[in-house]
Design a protein around this motif. Structure first.
Motif, short mmCIF file in Angstrom:
data_model
loop_
_atom_site.label_atom_id
_atom_site.label_comp_id
_atom_site.label_asym_id
_atom_site.label_seq_id
_atom_site.Cartn_x
_atom_site.Cartn_y
_atom_site.Cartn_z
N GLU A 51 36.92 45.32 44.66
CA GLU A 51 37.12 44.10 45.44
C GLU A 51 38.17 43.23 44.75
O GLU A 51 38.27 43.23 43.52
CB GLU A 51 35.82 43.32 45.57
N VAL A 52 38.91 42.45 45.53
CA VAL A 52 39.99 41.60 44.99
C VAL A 52 39.45 40.54 44.02
O VAL A 52 40.00 40.38 42.94
CB VAL A 52 40.79 40.94 46.14
N PRO A 53 38.38 39.80 44.35
CA PRO A 53 37.91 38.77 43.41
C PRO A 53 37.50 39.33 42.05
O PRO A 53 37.75 38.71 41.02
CB PRO A 53 36.69 38.15 44.12
N ASP A 54 36.89 40.51 42.05
CA ASP A 54 36.51 41.13 40.78
C ASP A 54 37.74 41.51 39.96
O ASP A 54 37.77 41.35 38.74
CB ASP A 54 35.64 42.38 41.01
N ALA A 55 38.77 42.02 40.63
CA ALA A 55 40.00 42.39 39.93
C ALA A 55 40.67 41.16 39.33
O ALA A 55 41.14 41.18 38.19
CB ALA A 55 40.95 43.11 40.88
N VAL A 56 40.69 40.06 40.09
CA VAL A 56 41.29 38.82 39.59
C VAL A 56 40.49 38.28 38.41
O VAL A 56 41.07 37.81 37.41
CB VAL A 56 41.39 37.78 40.73
N ARG A 57 39.17 38.33 38.50
CA ARG A 57 38.32 37.84 37.41
C ARG A 57 38.57 38.63 36.14
O ARG A 57 38.74 38.07 35.06
CB ARG A 57 36.85 37.91 37.81
#
Length: 181
Positions: free
Chosen positions: A60-66
């Motif tokens: 998921e995008v938010p996990d990658a950004v985190r």
């Protein structure tokens, strides 16, 4: 013991500037179909001379950004700034096929840079700089080349200590060369 917790709170209270440079969808083709993942490149800085970058991958995008921002916070470097607004001298950095050229600029110039380099400068706290990237438009290589250049910044204090001279001598010589341009 009270002093120790006070300094820990001060460290946590530092406001970080996060810039999302790129998010890419990565597809891996396997026997059963395709696996989708996302990779993110993030630049994090405090706006006062500290900056770092990181990349993260997740479903998921938010996990990658985190993940990327956590890695960026761990890999921060300190860059000495001139008057808190620009770099001390002209720099060249390279990584892979990419080269970046950074030049100190007078007050009011602003940030003249492409997307990935602009994110680094804004999170670092630089307000006036002129830069050019040559050779590649790959975000990862441009950010790494910019960091390569920024790790070579030498403040007048560093130069004076290496040469065994006083800081005003170094600064006077630099100002004279800037006036010739």
């Amino acid at each position: 013991m009270a002093k120790n917790t006070n300094t820990e709170k001060q460290r946590e209270e530092v406001e970080y500037i996060e810039k999302l440079v790129s998010v890419r969808r990565v597809t891996k083709v396997v026997k059963g179909g395709k696996n989708l993942r996302f990779s993110a490149l993030v630049v994090v800085g405090d706006g006062k001379g500290r900056v770092g970058f990181g990349s993260g991958k997740a479903r998921e995008v938010p996990d990658a950004v985190r993940k990327a921002s956590e890695q960026a916070r761990r890999s921060m470097i300190r860059v000495p700034l001139r008057e808190g607004r620009t770099i001390h001298h002209d720099l060249t950095g390279h990584f892979g096929a990419g080269r970046v050229y950074l030049r100190a600029a007078p007050a009011g110039t602003g940030i003249i840079a492409g997307g990935p380099m602009r994110a680094v400068f804004e999170s670092l706290g630089i307000q006036d700089v002129v830069s050019k990237s040559v050779g590649t438009s790959n975000y990862y290589n441009m950010v790494r080349a910019t960091f390569d250049a920024l790790t070579n910044v030498a403040s007048p204090r560093d130069v004076a200590s290496k040469l065994g001279r006083k800081i005003p001598e170094i600064v006077a010589r630099r100002d004279a060369s800037m006036a010739r341009r």
